[in-house]
Design an enzyme around this catalytic site. Structure first.
Site, short mmCIF file in Angstrom:
data_model
loop_
_atom_site.label_atom_id
_atom_site.label_comp_id
_atom_site.label_asym_id
_atom_site.label_seq_id
_atom_site.Cartn_x
_atom_site.Cartn_y
_atom_site.Cartn_z
N THR A 199 -20.23 -35.96 10.96
CA THR A 199 -18.56 -35.29 10.54
C THR A 199 -17.77 -35.43 11.21
O THR A 199 -16.69 -34.89 11.48
CB THR A 199 -19.21 -33.78 10.68
OG1 THR A 199 -19.38 -32.96 11.57
CG2 THR A 199 -19.96 -33.80 8.84
N HIS A 200 -17.83 -35.46 12.88
CA HIS A 200 -17.05 -35.95 13.96
C HIS A 200 -16.35 -36.85 13.42
O HIS A 200 -14.87 -37.27 14.27
CB HIS A 200 -17.72 -35.97 15.14
CG HIS A 200 -17.61 -34.81 15.77
ND1 HIS A 200 -19.32 -33.68 16.36
CD2 HIS A 200 -16.97 -34.02 17.39
CE1 HIS A 200 -18.80 -32.90 16.46
NE2 HIS A 200 -17.63 -32.73 17.34
N GLU A 219 -14.69 -34.14 20.90
CA GLU A 219 -14.12 -32.80 21.07
C GLU A 219 -12.96 -32.50 22.16
O GLU A 219 -12.47 -31.86 22.46
CB GLU A 219 -15.40 -32.17 21.44
CG GLU A 219 -16.27 -32.34 21.03
CD GLU A 219 -16.05 -31.40 19.72
OE1 GLU A 219 -15.29 -29.56 20.46
OE2 GLU A 219 -16.29 -30.55 18.48
N CYS A 251 -22.90 -30.65 9.29
CA CYS A 251 -22.91 -31.65 10.27
C CYS A 251 -24.25 -32.14 10.22
O CYS A 251 -25.47 -31.00 9.93
CB CYS A 251 -23.59 -30.31 11.90
SG CYS A 251 -23.75 -31.62 12.63
N ASP A 287 -20.71 -26.21 12.28
CA ASP A 287 -21.20 -28.31 13.27
C ASP A 287 -20.89 -26.82 14.30
O ASP A 287 -20.90 -26.17 14.82
CB ASP A 287 -19.54 -28.56 13.28
CG ASP A 287 -19.82 -30.05 13.80
OD1 ASP A 287 -21.00 -30.63 13.56
OD2 ASP A 287 -19.19 -30.48 14.35
N SER A 288 -21.49 -28.26 15.44
CA SER A 288 -21.62 -28.22 16.32
C SER A 288 -20.11 -27.96 17.14
O SER A 288 -20.48 -27.71 18.54
CB SER A 288 -22.37 -29.66 16.83
OG SER A 288 -21.45 -30.47 17.60
#
Ligand code: DGL
Length: 273
Positions: free
Chosen positions: A187-188, A154, A75, A12-13
């Site tokens: 997905t976050h 994040e 992601c 993912d990012s």
């Protein structure tokens, strides 16, 4: 030769893919996993298709160098921008990607009005257009890109006033339109489900596609004869292209467990050292 002991590669990012990793671990606790979070480039949402394709290609090579038996593009943004490119570039590799869960939402909605939260790159991609075309008939979709939400997550801010304000900006106007279902197309976002539920109340259903993605991974591993059924001490290795201390500090919050996080550096947009 791939064996059941080879790991599942997930990327993912950033930390978003951990919402998918969590479901994969629940369903297949014996599987070894290699996880890559591209914190060096997060967020992907506002980036160009070409850049996201390059990053995804570099990360796939990295995960393959760790002998991954399947790659989960955990992601939505990378799936929208790069899944086709990845399948063409690595024809012998099995990929599982994400797509906004418009199908189950359209099946379940009573009001015929559904909210979708995802990044702008996801909404702009052909994948979203095709999902809407295939499953969105007769349903009114309200889209929002939640600017800044990925960065909040994040930073581990799952319940701060700023995170709440971003979600209210997205959800309250949708509530006014009488939505009864919200699709989490990034997905976050599953990490803020408790906050989303407090904002929308219990008359609105929240759909996280991660459990179905985990089931799909299991089906493919079974079909390929590489499902790990009797492994012990499954290992999970975390890699980041960003700040490993920050990612390490988030693991207990996001996964309920500690873990070591290794740092890698990008050599250029397509190669990891
Ligand atoms: N987790 C992401 C997604 O599913 C990434 C969002 C971003 O980096 O902008 O879309």
């Amino acid at each position: 030769m791939l064996s059941s002991q080879n790991p599942i590669g997930i990327f993912d990012s950033g930390v978003g893919g951990l919402s998918v990793l969590r479901e994969i671990r629940n369903l297949m606790p014996a599987e070894n996993i290699v996880y890559f979070g591209d914190q060096g480039h997060v967020p992907y949402g506002p980036r160009s298709m070409e850049q996201i394709q390059n990053f995804s290609e570099g990360i796939t090579r990295f995960l393959l160098s760790h002998k991954s038996k399947i790659i989960v593009v955990a992601c939505n943004t990378a799936s929208a921008a790069a899944l086709k490119h990845l399948r063409a570039t690595f024809p012998n590799v099995q990929f599982v990607g994400m797509e906004p869960a418009v199908k189950p939402a359209a099946e379940k909605t009573q009001t015929g009005k559904v909210g979708v939260l995802a990044t702008s790159a996801t909404f702009q991609g052909a994948l979203y257009a095709s999902v809407v075309e295939r499953f969105g008939a007769g349903v009114e979709l309200f889209q929002h890109t939640c600017p800044g939400l990925v960065n909040q997550i994040e930073m581990g801010e799952l319940d701060s006033p700023k995170t709440r304000a971003i979600l209210e900006d997205a959800l309250l106007p949708m509530m006014d339109k009488n939505i009864d279902t919200v699709v989490l197309g990034c997905t976050h976002y599953p990490f803020v489900i408790p906050l989303v539920e407090r904002i929308v109340g219990d008359t609105v259903r929240v759909i996280d596609p991660a459990p179905s993605v985990a089931k799909q991974v299991k089906r493919l591993l079974e079909a390929g004869g590489v499902l790990n059924q009797n492994g012990k001490d499954a290992s999970v290795r975390f890699f980041t292209s960003g700040d490993s201390d920050l990612v390490k500090s988030l693991l207990p919050l996001l996964l309920g467990a500690d873990g070591e996080v290794e740092t890698v550096t990008w050599k250029n947009d397509r190669e990891i050292q």
